[in-house]
Write an enzyme that holds these catalytic residues in place. Structure first.
Site: not given
Ligand code: PXP
Length: 236
Positions: A6, A8-9, A17, A42, A44, A48-49, A69, A99-100, A150, A190-191, A212-213
């Site tokens: 992911n 997004d970040h 910036r 994602h 959104r 935002r990203h 997403e 976040t979600t 998922e 997620h996480g 992602g994160h």
């Molecule tokens: N899956 C879904 C559906 C999410 O919304 C996210 C966060 O955007 C992720 C996976 C990835 O989560 P993380 O950034 O915590 O790894």
């Protein structure tokens, strides 16, 4: 297991910036070159990203698959039907959240989700539902026509290393088993990070992890190619 990254970040940092750096398209390419089997973004409602332009460019440049997403809204459905990503993952979306938070309540809005899924599946897009790992949500998901779920691993990730870890882990394991017996393919995310991801191997038949994160965070210290490679080694 496959690894979806992911990005997004990368866009979060760029938007700080308001310019073009770091380049999300280049980041996706680096992820692919280092083991990502799909790229997740994602889009959104508040943009935002990731922005529309990112998604529209990625769909043309990616060598692997775009997993989009998105919230269950008419606007997002139109975008998906127009650009036709390989897959979409339907998520709940609240404007103020960081976040979600939590999974999609499929059981509570079965008709709505089922109607939303059909045109996407008819258009040849794989549809995944981001749900909490509960029997109720898995059973409901199997009635919608979506091919994937998922599982939300946020609770497992949060409780990892505590006395509640096992309880949260078993929810994932049992939900995955049920989903597979109901004919669903199972992803998770997620996480997840470099410490907690190893237990995903104890869940039979998991197809793909979306992370992602932790990868983008590690990239600050070791670089994106290395961060993706290290996660790929833990996931494959
Ligand atoms: N899956 C879904 C559906 C999410 O919304 C996210 C966060 O955007 C992720 C996976 C990835 O989560 P993380 O950034 O915590 O790894």
């Amino acid at each position: 297991m496959l690894l979806g990254v992911n990005i997004d970040h990368v866009a979060t940092l760029r938007n700080a910036r308001g310019g073009v750096e770091p380049d999300t398209i280049k980041a996706a390419e680096v992820c692919e070159l280092n083991g990502a089997t799909s790229i997740t973004t994602h889009l959104r409602e508040d943009r935002r990203h990731i922005k529309d332009k990112d998604v529209r460019t990625l769909i043309k440049t990616l060598k692997t698959n775009l997993n989009l997403e998105m919230a269950v809204t008419e606007e997002m459905q139109q975008i998906a039907l127009e650009i036709k990503p390989h897959s979409v993952c339907l998520v709940p979306e609240k404007r103020q959240e960081i976040t979600t938070e939590g999974g999609l309540d499929v059981a509570g809005q079965l008709d709505k989700i089922t109607k939303f899924v059909k045109p996407l599946v008819d258009a040849g897009i794989l549809v995944s539902l981001f749900i909490d790992p509960t029997e109720e949500q898995v059973k409901a998901s199997s009635k919608t026509g979506a091919q994937f779920i998922e599982m939300h691993t946020g609770q497992y990730s949060e409780k990892y290393g505590t006395t509640d870890e096992e309880t949260e882990f078993l929810k994932l394991k049992n939900s995955a088993e049920l989903a597979r017996t109901l004919g669903l393919n199972v992803n998770a995310g997620h996480g997840l990070n470099y410490e907690n991801v190893h237990r995903m191997h104890e869940i039979t038949g998991l197809y793909e992890l979306n992370i992602g994160h932790s990868i983008i965070s590690r990239a600050i210290f070791v670089g994106l190619p290395q961060a993706v490679k290290e996660m790929k080694d833990l996931v494959k």
